[in-house]
Design an enzyme around this catalytic site. Structure first.
Site, mmCIF file in Angstrom:
data_model
loop_
_atom_site.group_PDB
_atom_site.id
_atom_site.type_symbol
_atom_site.label_atom_id
_atom_site.label_comp_id
_atom_site.label_asym_id
_atom_site.label_seq_id
_atom_site.Cartn_x
_atom_site.Cartn_y
_atom_site.Cartn_z
ATOM 1 N N HIS A 165 0.834 -1.223 0.000
ATOM 2 C CA HIS A 165 0.000 0.000 0.000
ATOM 3 C C HIS A 165 0.860 1.262 0.000
ATOM 4 C CE1 HIS A 165 -3.390 -2.638 1.309
ATOM 5 N NE2 HIS A 165 -2.407 -3.239 1.972
ATOM 6 N N GLU A 217 10.050 8.424 -16.991
ATOM 7 C CA GLU A 217 8.683 8.927 -17.200
ATOM 8 C C GLU A 217 8.198 8.646 -18.615
ATOM 9 O OE1 GLU A 217 8.359 12.848 -14.419
ATOM 10 O OE2 GLU A 217 9.931 12.847 -15.899
ATOM 11 N N SER A 257 15.582 21.432 -15.489
ATOM 12 C CA SER A 257 14.469 22.317 -15.840
ATOM 13 C C SER A 257 14.999 23.556 -16.536
ATOM 14 C CB SER A 257 13.740 22.708 -14.553
ATOM 15 O OG SER A 257 13.087 23.941 -14.706
#
Ligand code: ARG
Length: 472
Positions: free
Chosen positions: A155, A289, A276
C-alpha cells in the site's frame, strides 16, 4: 505488372490508392517477402509445376533483389503493396513471360500472412535477447547488493525489511515470465500459412512440407481458411509486449519514487536525467517517465488490434492489412523501451545509509516481534498480533522508537490487555526488531536473506545459460 488491366476498366483514384496502400509499413516485410517468394518458386520447380529454366531465372532475379535491397524497388507505379513491388522488380529483370509464373499457386493472402510471421519470428528473438541481457545484469547487480537492507512497501506504506538485491531479483523474475510468454507465443507464430493461397489452397500439387522446411517453420497451418485469416498470433504477441512494457513501467515507477528527495533510496545517473529550463536545482527522471508513458501506447495498440479482429468474417479481408502497422509499432516501442530502461536501471546508485535508516524506521520490523512471542511463549499469532499492534500504537503516542521497546514495556501492555506476562528478555526483543537480523532470519526459499537471494541468483543464472545456448 498491373493487376488492374484485366477486370477493372478504370484506374483507382490517387486518393483511394494511397488510402489503401500498405507500402509504408511493408518495408518490414521486404526480406521476408523475398524469402517467401524464393521458397515458393524453389518448391514449384522441385515439384515440376513450373519449368526449371523459368524457375532459375526468377530465383536469380530474387537473389539480385535481396542483394540490392528494399531501396531498389520501384514504388512509382500503382503498386498496392510490397508483393506487387517485388513482382514488378522480377518482371523488369526477366520479362513477364518468365516472371508471370512466379505467382502460380500462391496468393498475396497467404504470402502476407507468411511474411508477417517470418519477420515477427526475428523480432521476437531480438526482444527476447534484450530481456535475457537485462536479467543477466540485474542478477549481477543483485549479487552486489545482497547486504543492502531497506524497507519494502505494501500500500506504499512501510511493510517489512528487504534487500535491494531482493527487489532487483523481483524485477528479474517478472522479466523471466515476460520472456517465457514470448517463447510460448513463438510456437504459434512459427507456423506456415503458405500454400493456403487465396483461401482454399490450389489445384496444383504443391508441397507444403517443403516450403515449411525451406522457411524454417515448425509446421504448416492445416486449414487454408484459417491460414489466411488468422491474426491471433499478432494479438498474442502484442499482449506479451504490453505485459513486458508493463513490467518495465512498474520498474520505472518505483525508480521515480525512490529517486525523490522524500525517499532518497537511489540516485539516477545524470545520463538518464534532465533538468528544468527555469529551476536550476532540478534533476528529473525523464527517461523513466517517458518509458512509463510509452508502455501505454502498446496497450492502446492491443485494443486497436483486438477491435479490428473482432468483427471480420472468414477469410481474408483487407481490414487485416491495418493490423500490421500496430504490430510493428508495438515491437519498436517495446524494444527501445526495454533497451533504455535496462540501461537506466543498471546505472542507478543506491544510498546504502538511507536504505538502512528506512528499514529501521516506522516499526517495519515488528512482525518478527510477534513471531518471537509465538515461538518463545507458544501464544497464538493473533494474540501476539494484538499485543504488538498495541505496542506500536503506544510507542507512537509516547514518541518512542523501536530502540525503546524493552521487556518491561512489553509486559506492561500484555498486562493491560489481560494476558499472562511474557517475560521476554530485552535482548531477544531488540534482536527481533533489528532490520538486518530480520532479513537474515528469512531463510525460506523466495525470501530476502542473502543466502536465499544467492540461491535465486544461481537458479536464474542456470536459466540464462540454457536460454542463451538455445538462441545461439
Ligand atoms: N497488402 C495486403 C495486406 O497487408 C496483402 C495483399 C492482399 N490484398 C488483397 N487485396 N487481397 O494484408
Amino acid at each position: 505488372m498491373n493487376l488492374r488491366s484485366g477486370r477493372l476498366n478504370k484506374k483507382m483514384t490517387t486518393g483511394a490508392a494511397e488510402y489503401t496502400s500498405s507500402l509504408d509499413s511493408d518495408r518490414y516485410l521486404f526480406d521476408s517477402d523475398v524469402k517467401c517468394n524464393f521458397a515458393h518458386v524453389l518448391m514449384l520447380k522441385n515439384e515440376n509445376i513450373i519449368d526449371e529454366d523459368i524457375a532459375d531465372k526468377i530465383l536469380e532475379a530474387l537473389t539480385k533483389l535481396r542483394e540490392e535491397g528494399f531501396e531498389s524497388l520501384d514504388f512509382n507505379r500503382s503498386v498496392e503493396d510490397i508483393h506487387m513491388a517485388v513482382e514488378n522488380y522480377v518482371t523488369d529483370m526477366v520479362g513477364s513471360n518468365v516472371a508471370g509464373f512466379m505467382h502460380t499457386a500462391k496468393s498475396r493472402n497467404d504470402q502476407v500472412a507468411t511474411d508477417i510471421r517470418l519477420t515477427l519470428r526475428e523480432k521476437i528473438i531480438e526482444v527476447q535477447l534484450g530481456i535475457l541481457k537485462f536479467i543477466e545484469k540485474l542478477v549481477q547487480k543483485a549479487e552486489e547488493h545482497k547486504d543492502i537492507v531497506t524497507v519494502g512497501y505494501t500500500h506504499l506504506q512501510h511493510a517489512q525489511p528487504i534487500t535491494i538485491a531482493h527487489s532487483f531479483m523481483a524485477y528479474a523474475q517478472s522479466l523471466k515470465r515476460d520472456y517465457e510468454r514470448l517463447s510460448d507465443t513463438y510456437k504459434r507464430v512459427n507456423q506456415n500459412p503458405l500454400g493456403s493461397a487465396a483461401m482454399t489452397t490450389t489445384s496444383f500439387p504443391i508441397n507444403r512440407e517443403l516450403t515449411t522446411k525451406l522457411l524454417g517453420f515448425n509446421t504448416y497451418l492445416e486449414n487454408s481458411m484459417d491460414g489466411v485469416s488468422a491474426r491471433d498470433f499478432i494479438s498474442e504477441t502484442v499482449f506479451d509486449l504490453s505485459t513486458l512494457t508493463t513490467t518495465l513501467s512498474k520498474i520505472c515507477e518505483e525508480l521515480v519514487l525512490w529517486s525523490t528527495y522524500e525517499f532518497d533510496v537511489i540516485e539516477m545517473s545524470d545520463e538518464f536525467s534532465s533538468t528544468s529550463s527555469i529551476m536550476p536545482q532540478k534533476k528529473n527522471p525523464d527517461v523513466a517517465e517517458v518509458a512509463r508513458a510509452k508502455s501505454a501506447v502498446i496497450n492502446g495498440e492491443l485494443v486497436t488490434i483486438m477491435t479490428i479482429l473482432k468483427a471480420i468474417p472468414y477469410t481474408y479481408n483487407r481490414d487485416l492489412q491495418e493490423i500490421t502497422p500496430h504490430l510493428w509499432n508495438s515491437v519498436e516501442i517495446a524494444y527501445e523501451t526495454l533497451k533504455i530502461v535496462s540501461e537506466m536501471t543498471l546505472s542507478i546508485s543506491v544510498n546504502k545509509n538511507r536504505c538502512l535508516e528506512l528499514a529501521g524506521a516506522n516499526f517495519a520490523t515488528v512482525t518478527d516481534l510477534a513471531d518471537v512471542m509465538v515461538r518463545e511463549r507458544k501464544i497464538p499469532f493473533r494474540t501476539a498480533h494484538k499485543i504488538v499492534g498495541r505496542i506500536v500504537n503506544l510507542s507512537i503516542e509516547m514518541d518512542l522508537d523501536i530502540g525503546d521497546i524493552d521487556s518491561r514495556f512489553v509486559d506492561g501492555i500484555v498486562n493491560d490487555l489481560g494476558f499472562d506476562k511474557l517475560e521476554l528478555p530485552t535482548d531477544l526483543i531488540q534482536k527481533s526488531l533489528d532490520p538486518i537480523e530480520n532479513v537474515k532470519m528469512r531463510q525460506v526459499p523466495g525470501g530476502p536473506s542473502p543466502e536465499m537471494v544467492q540461491l535465486a541468483c544461481n537458479n536464474m543464472k542456470n536459466f540464462l545459460k540454457e536460454e542463451f545456448d538455445k538462441k545461439e
